[in-house]
Design a protein around this motif. Structure first.
Motif, PDB file in Angstrom:
ATOM      1  N   TYR A   3      98.451  39.171 130.589  1.00 13.08           N
ATOM      2  CA  TYR A   3      99.096  38.163 129.750  1.00 13.08           C
ATOM      3  C   TYR A   3      98.198  37.844 128.556  1.00 13.08           C
ATOM      4  N   ILE A   4      98.814  37.802 127.383  1.00 12.65           N
ATOM      5  CA  ILE A   4      98.137  37.301 126.185  1.00 12.65           C
ATOM      6  C   ILE A   4      99.034  36.209 125.598  1.00 12.65           C
ATOM      7  N   PHE A   5      98.509  34.984 125.545  1.00 13.15           N
ATOM      8  CA  PHE A   5      99.273  33.831 125.072  1.00 13.15           C
ATOM      9  C   PHE A   5      98.885  33.554 123.626  1.00 13.15           C
ATOM     10  N   LEU A   6      99.885  33.580 122.744  1.00  7.33           N
ATOM     11  CA  LEU A   6      99.659  33.368 121.321  1.00  7.33           C
ATOM     12  C   LEU A   6     100.084  31.953 120.946  1.00  7.33           C
ATOM     13  N   ASP A   7      99.101  31.059 120.859  1.00 10.79           N
ATOM     14  CA  ASP A   7      99.364  29.691 120.429  1.00 10.79           C
ATOM     15  C   ASP A   7      99.163  29.598 118.920  1.00 10.79           C
ATOM     16  N   ASP A   8      99.570  28.481 118.356  1.00 11.25           N
ATOM     17  CA  ASP A   8      99.339  28.270 116.929  1.00 11.25           C
ATOM     18  C   ASP A   8      97.834  28.272 116.656  1.00 11.25           C
ATOM     19  N   PRO A   9      97.317  29.185 115.819  1.00 15.24           N
ATOM     20  CA  PRO A   9      95.861  29.292 115.634  1.00 15.24           C
ATOM     21  C   PRO A   9      95.223  27.999 115.147  1.00 15.24           C
ATOM     22  N   ALA A  10      95.869  27.322 114.208  1.00 12.42           N
ATOM     23  CA  ALA A  10      95.268  26.098 113.667  1.00 12.42           C
ATOM     24  C   ALA A  10      95.149  25.033 114.750  1.00 12.42           C
ATOM     25  N   GLN A  11      96.202  24.859 115.534  1.00 13.81           N
ATOM     26  CA  GLN A  11      96.159  23.859 116.604  1.00 13.81           C
ATOM     27  C   GLN A  11      95.127  24.244 117.663  1.00 13.81           C
ATOM     28  N   ALA A  12      95.052  25.517 117.990  1.00 18.71           N
ATOM     29  CA  ALA A  12      94.093  25.966 118.997  1.00 18.71           C
ATOM     30  C   ALA A  12      92.666  25.701 118.545  1.00 18.71           C
ATOM     31  N   LEU A  13      92.380  25.971 117.280  1.00 17.83           N
ATOM     32  CA  LEU A  13      91.022  25.742 116.784  1.00 17.83           C
ATOM     33  C   LEU A  13      90.708  24.253 116.686  1.00 17.83           C
ATOM     34  N   ARG A  14      91.733  23.439 116.358  1.00 13.44           N
ATOM     35  CA  ARG A  14      91.505  21.985 116.331  1.00 13.44           C
ATOM     36  C   ARG A  14      91.161  21.476 117.730  1.00 13.44           C
ATOM     37  N   ARG A  15      91.847  22.000 118.735  1.00 11.63           N
ATOM     38  CA  ARG A  15      91.521  21.585 120.113  1.00 11.63           C
ATOM     39  C   ARG A  15      90.077  21.967 120.460  1.00 11.63           C
ATOM     40  N   PHE A  16      89.659  23.138 120.012  1.00 17.31           N
ATOM     41  CA  PHE A  16      88.286  23.560 120.277  1.00 17.31           C
ATOM     42  C   PHE A  16      87.289  22.669 119.537  1.00 17.31           C
ATOM     43  N   GLU A  17      87.625  22.304 118.306  1.00 17.39           N
ATOM     44  CA  GLU A  17      86.725  21.421 117.563  1.00 17.39           C
ATOM     45  C   GLU A  17      86.567  20.078 118.286  1.00 17.39           C
ATOM     46  N   ALA A  37      84.653  32.895 110.572  1.00 21.32           N
ATOM     47  CA  ALA A  37      83.922  33.848 109.727  1.00 21.32           C
ATOM     48  C   ALA A  37      84.551  35.243 109.759  1.00 21.32           C
ATOM     49  N   GLU A  38      85.024  35.681 110.913  1.00 16.86           N
ATOM     50  CA  GLU A  38      85.556  37.047 111.047  1.00 16.86           C
ATOM     51  C   GLU A  38      87.069  37.084 111.145  1.00 16.86           C
ATOM     52  N   GLN A  39      87.694  35.933 110.967  1.00 18.74           N
ATOM     53  CA  GLN A  39      89.159  35.853 110.987  1.00 18.74           C
ATOM     54  C   GLN A  39      89.753  36.447 112.265  1.00 18.74           C
ATOM     55  N   LYS A  40      89.118  36.164 113.376  1.00 22.02           N
ATOM     56  CA  LYS A  40      89.625  36.657 114.659  1.00 22.02           C
ATOM     57  C   LYS A  40      90.771  35.776 115.136  1.00 22.02           C
ATOM     58  N   GLN A  41      91.697  36.387 115.856  1.00 20.01           N
ATOM     59  CA  GLN A  41      92.881  35.669 116.328  1.00 20.01           C
ATOM     60  C   GLN A  41      92.600  35.028 117.682  1.00 20.01           C
ATOM     61  N   PRO A  42      92.596  33.694 117.767  1.00 18.02           N
ATOM     62  CA  PRO A  42      92.347  33.039 119.057  1.00 18.02           C
ATOM     63  C   PRO A  42      93.586  33.131 119.953  1.00 18.02           C
ATOM     64  N   VAL A  43      93.354  33.447 121.200  1.00 15.57           N
ATOM     65  CA  VAL A  43      94.443  33.552 122.172  1.00 15.57           C
ATOM     66  C   VAL A  43      93.947  33.012 123.507  1.00 15.57           C
ATOM     67  N   ARG A  44      94.897  32.843 124.421  1.00 10.40           N
ATOM     68  CA  ARG A  44      94.554  32.633 125.823  1.00 10.40           C
ATOM     69  C   ARG A  44      94.988  33.870 126.603  1.00 10.40           C
ATOM     70  N   ALA A  45      94.291  34.144 127.700  1.00 12.19           N
ATOM     71  CA  ALA A  45      94.599  35.373 128.440  1.00 12.19           C
ATOM     72  C   ALA A  45      94.510  35.122 129.939  1.00 12.19           C
ATOM     73  N   THR A  94      90.008  33.257 124.509  1.00  9.21           N
ATOM     74  CA  THR A  94      89.270  34.418 124.019  1.00  9.21           C
ATOM     75  C   THR A  94      89.891  34.830 122.697  1.00  9.21           C
ATOM     76  N   PHE A  95      89.569  36.020 122.222  1.00 12.29           N
ATOM     77  CA  PHE A  95      90.184  36.551 121.016  1.00 12.29           C
ATOM     78  C   PHE A  95      91.102  37.713 121.389  1.00 12.29           C
ATOM     79  N   ALA A  96      92.046  38.010 120.492  1.00 16.64           N
ATOM     80  CA  ALA A  96      93.024  39.072 120.775  1.00 16.64           C
ATOM     81  C   ALA A  96      92.344  40.412 121.024  1.00 16.64           C
ATOM     82  N   ALA A  97      91.290  40.709 120.258  1.00 21.98           N
ATOM     83  CA  ALA A  97      90.620  42.013 120.414  1.00 21.98           C
ATOM     84  C   ALA A  97      90.011  42.149 121.798  1.00 21.98           C
TER      85      ALA A  97
END
Length: 831
Positions: free
Chosen positions: A274-288, A320-328, A390-393
């Motif tokens: 499973y790879i869960f694609l959430d809204d990147p901006a919201q996901a990063l705000r939660r991490f912040e 910095a590397e424009q990686k796509q944040p996901v949950r897995a 994690t990240f998509a890669a």
């Protein structure tokens, strides 16, 4: 004593999470929309590390085009099955060895692999979705929001882009499932029914699901192991890893990171990714926010400080590397119908996860919820507490990207075996690769040292080609095909002092004048008889021989009573043609007639080899479908060997000309060394370049690497015009394989495959492995496993051949009966 705990029960109709299927898409009771695909994967042990990286990059790029929130759920089924031969096939109707082969593999166990990909657009983001909210625990549901028409259209467009990106950049192929394939018909079960029964069958039954003692589906006792925490994962991941069992110091063979959870895990299981694609901006705000909380608590706990650093590193890489944040999330659901086998099953799966460098974690209490979320189209119902960020890669590295060896789509081919399980696989080395443009000719070059299984492979190949209507002509120097030829009723010609082989190359089949190819072959023959290996005919000599052949047949046309043969040709050159040369003023330095007649006199009446070119009857071998020329007794004769071989090849060219629409094969074993001379180079080049146009193929077999390294004729003619390269056990040449690699133009991936031959043979099976490369673009290692009947027919061991001959004599020449008896003896010895 308290009564036993009784859990409440419910009907499947009440709890099943799929609301309906429309336009080929699954709609869940959460209003999630899912497009389902069948995913075609590359075959195991066939990709290089660079190809794994390319496949991985294509998947990561494709994930970026999907709208959020979404879930990409990949589900790999690995179900134990047994090989079931089709004895009613016309191909087996009259084939003793073919039927024996199929009986040998009957009930051979293997894992059937089917892969599905589900792309779900969820109606709402569910990053905080917990197990109690699962559809499994709710009997009634009204979705809070639904996708509008614009969102649905955008989702379908994105799925189309996803499909194109994946297929353009990798060997993956996606085929959308139809409504019938998803929900079934009145007579066939669909994927939803199959999942709820854990059975890949069109007749999957409806079974009870028991969650009171872990997870039980009908009679299947299940174990669920998952990767749900970052701490359980390896420190570093890569799409490809070295497979130690098939690697050497010089040649690492790669498999995907998740291969231990795929075909290499030999039990019934599902591998869910499973790879869960959430809204990147919201996901990063939660991490912040979490990082800030941990920063405030860092003074009170070292663990908080460590976690804060982890969050900072994650956020820095994301920005910095424009990686796509996901949950897995990744899990393995394994099952067995015997409860006593559960401990062994648990050990198998745990060991497989450990081989990834991960820590196995068994799910017990939450197993039903995770199993329920695995229903196709219900991935949006997955509990968030069992996912990790994690990240998509990195998440895509855990995809299983390999499948079983596939049967050729062509009806023509030969049966070899999957190297992992030994299951028979239909392999087309001729027609399908030509249609796909993988090869431009059907010629084959086979290299294998003594004892590598070369004779068994070539016997199996020519037998199966013959049984499918191919005319086979074999030139051998080691009695490798004597048993097969006798069983098939073929023509076996060998040289004996009291009964030497005799030909009449001047006789034209069907009468009449020879065509241009026949005349050219006669000129090549005369040059071979006249000139030394390193001596070339001058232009004047070539013209003189051309005129001699032309005028000879003109005279035969005027004198039909004169019989064409070498004797009459010699007499023609000695008399009428000599007069023509004198009349034309041809000088001796241009064409030395006396030297020509002197050198060729041993083949004329009264000479030592008068029998060779003056056969009394025509050996019309064109109509014979299976012919073996055994030249072991003259292989060291510098005069007879090249001449006889040349005449044999002229016979094959006659087959090429006359057998229209019939497949033809010429296989030359060590005899090619005698004909691979400077004087024969043009003839060999002609054969290898022309045979393709006549629905034919030329096969050259050798066992000594020194025979090919540095031989310009072989390299420039045979190898360069053989798009199919076949290698057997090369460990003998491992220290100098770079020479072979360069000579055969093998890639590093093909080198690793070739040097992996026989490194991991399975105990209890009697077989050798073979490497096959088609056009330098498709390569694979197969197992050459034969039945006892085939073994005693193909064997070249003198003791075993004598035993078979003795049994045949005892049965008044019944070779088929002798083979059956000897095969049974062999089975008893191996038991």
């Amino acid at each position: 004593m308290s009564p036993p705990l009784v859990l409440p029960s419910a009907t499947l109709e009440q709890l099943q999470p799929i609301y309906r299927v429309e336009r080929g898409c699954l709609i869940s009771k959460n209003a999630d929309l899912t497009v389902a695909f069948r995913l075609e994967l590359p075959e195991l042990f066939t990709l290089s590390p660079a190809e794994y990286q390319s496949l991985h990059a294509a998947v990561v790029k494709a994930l970026r085009v999907l709208p959020t929130p979404a879930v990409v759920h990949k589900q790999d089924w690995f179900v134990e099955e047994r090989y079931c031969p089709d004895f009613n096939s016309p191909r087996l109707e009259s084939s003793l060895l073919g039927r024996a082969y199929e009986r040998h593999f009957c009930e051979r166990p293997f894992l059937r692999h089917v892969c599905y990909l589900f792309i779900s657009r969820t109606a709402t983001e569910r990053a905080h979705y917990r197990s109690p909210a699962s559809l499994l625990g709710r009997r009634h549901l009204v979705p809070r929001t639904q996708l509008d028409a614009q969102q649905q259209s955008a989702f379908f467009d994105a799925v189309g882009q996803f499909k194109r990106l994946v297929e353009d950049g990798s060997p993956l192929r996606l085929q959308q499932l139809s409504e019938d394939e998803l929900v079934g018909t009145e007579t066939q079960a669909g994927l939803l029914e199959q999942y709820l029964a854990l059975e890949l069958s069109s007749t999957a039954p409806l079974v009870d699901l028991d969650f009171s003692r872990g997870l039980q589906v009908g009679h299947k006792h299940c174990q669920l192991f998952s990767l749900t925490a970052v701490d359980d994962l390896p420190a570093e991941v890569d799409p490809a890893v070295r497979y130690e069992r098939l690697s050497t110091d010089r040649s690492p063979l790669a498999v995907g990171l998740a291969a231990p959870l795929g075909l290499l895990l030999s039990c019934n299981h599902l591998y869910n990714q499973y790879i869960f694609l959430d809204d990147p901006a919201q996901a990063l705000r939660r991490f912040e926010k979490r990082k800030d909380n941990l920063n405030a608590l860092a003074l009170y706990s070292r663990q908080n400080a460590i976690n804060r650093q982890w969050y900072e590193q994650y956020l820095n890489e994301a920005h910095a590397e424009q990686k796509q944040p996901v949950r897995a999330h990744f899990n393995v659901l394994a099952w067995t119908e015997r409860e006593s086998e559960l401990p062994e099953l648990r050990n198998q799966v745990s060991a497989a996860i450990a081989r990834l460098g991960a820590r196995p974690r068994e799910n017990t209490v939450d197993a039903p919820v995770i199993y329920w979320a695995g229903i196709p189209g219900n991935a949006g119902d997955f509990p968030a507490e069992d996912t990790f960020p994690t990240f998509a890669a990195q998440a895509a590295c855990f995809w299983n990207v390999e499948t079983n060896y596939r049967d050729a789509a062509s009806p023509f081919g030969l049966k070899l075996s999957d190297r992992l399980t030994g299951r028979p696989v239909l392999v087309d080395l001729s027609d399908e690769p030509m249609r796909r443009g993988v090869i431009t000719n059907r010629n084959k070059f086979i290299l294998g040292p003594s004892g590598s299984g070369k004779s068994f492979f070539t016997n199996a190949m020519v037998r199966q080609y013959y049984e499918q209507g191919t005319h086979v002509l074999l030139v051998d120097t080691g009695n490798s095909y004597q048993g097969l030829c006798a069983l098939l009723g073929g023509v076996y010609l060998t040289y004996e002092e009291h009964d030497p082989i005799a030909f009449n190359p001047f006789l034209v089949s069907g009468g009449g004048a020879p065509d241009a190819e026949k005349k050219e072959s006669l000129k090549v023959l005369l040059q071979t008889l006249w000139k030394k290996d390193d001596e070339h005919a001058t232009r004047a000599e070539y013209v003189s021989l051309t005129n001699a052949v032309e005028l000879y047949y003109e005279q035969l046309g005027r004198e039909p009573e004169r019989r064409p043969c070498f004797n009459t040709f010699y007499e023609f050159v000695q008399g009428p043609y000599a007069a023509v040369l004198r009349k034309q003023g041809v000088r001796e330095k241009d064409f030395d007639l006396h030297n020509f007649l002197y050198v060729l006199k041993p083949y004329y009446r009264g000479g030592a080899y008068e029998y060779l070119l003056n056969a009394e009857r025509e050996l019309d071998l064109v109509a014979e479908p299976f012919i073996v020329f055994e030249l072991d007794n003259i292989k060291d004769n510098p005069i007879l060997f090249p001449v006889v071989t040349l005449i044999i090849m002229e016979t094959f060219i006659a087959k090429m000309r006359r057998l229209k629409g019939t497949r033809k094969m010429i296989l030359i074993e060590e005899a090619w060394k005698a004909i691979a001379t400077a004087g024969m180079a043009e003839y060999i080049r002609y054969l290898f370049k022309t045979v393709r146009k006549f629905f034919g193929e030329a096969v050259i077999v050798t066992q000594e690497v020194d025979d090919i390294v540095g031989n310009a004729i072989v390299k420039n003619t045979i190898i360069n015009n053989s798009d199919c390269k076949i290698l057997l056990d090369q460990r003998k040449y491992a220290h100098r394989f770079e020479e072979i690699q360069q000579l055969l133009s093998l890639s590093d991936k093909e080198k690793a495959q070739a040097l992996s031959i026989n490194l991991d043979l399975q105990p209890g099976r009697y077989y050798k492995e073979v490497f096959i490369s088609l056009g330098g673009t498709a390569s694979k290692v197969y197992a050459t496993e034969v039945s006892p009947e085939e073994y005693v027919t193909y064997t070249t061991e003198e003791k075993e051949k004598l035993r078979l001959q003795t049994l045949a004599q005892e049965r008044a020449g019944d070779l088929a009966g002798a083979i059956k008896v000897y095969a049974q003896e062999l089975r008893e010895q191996r038991a």
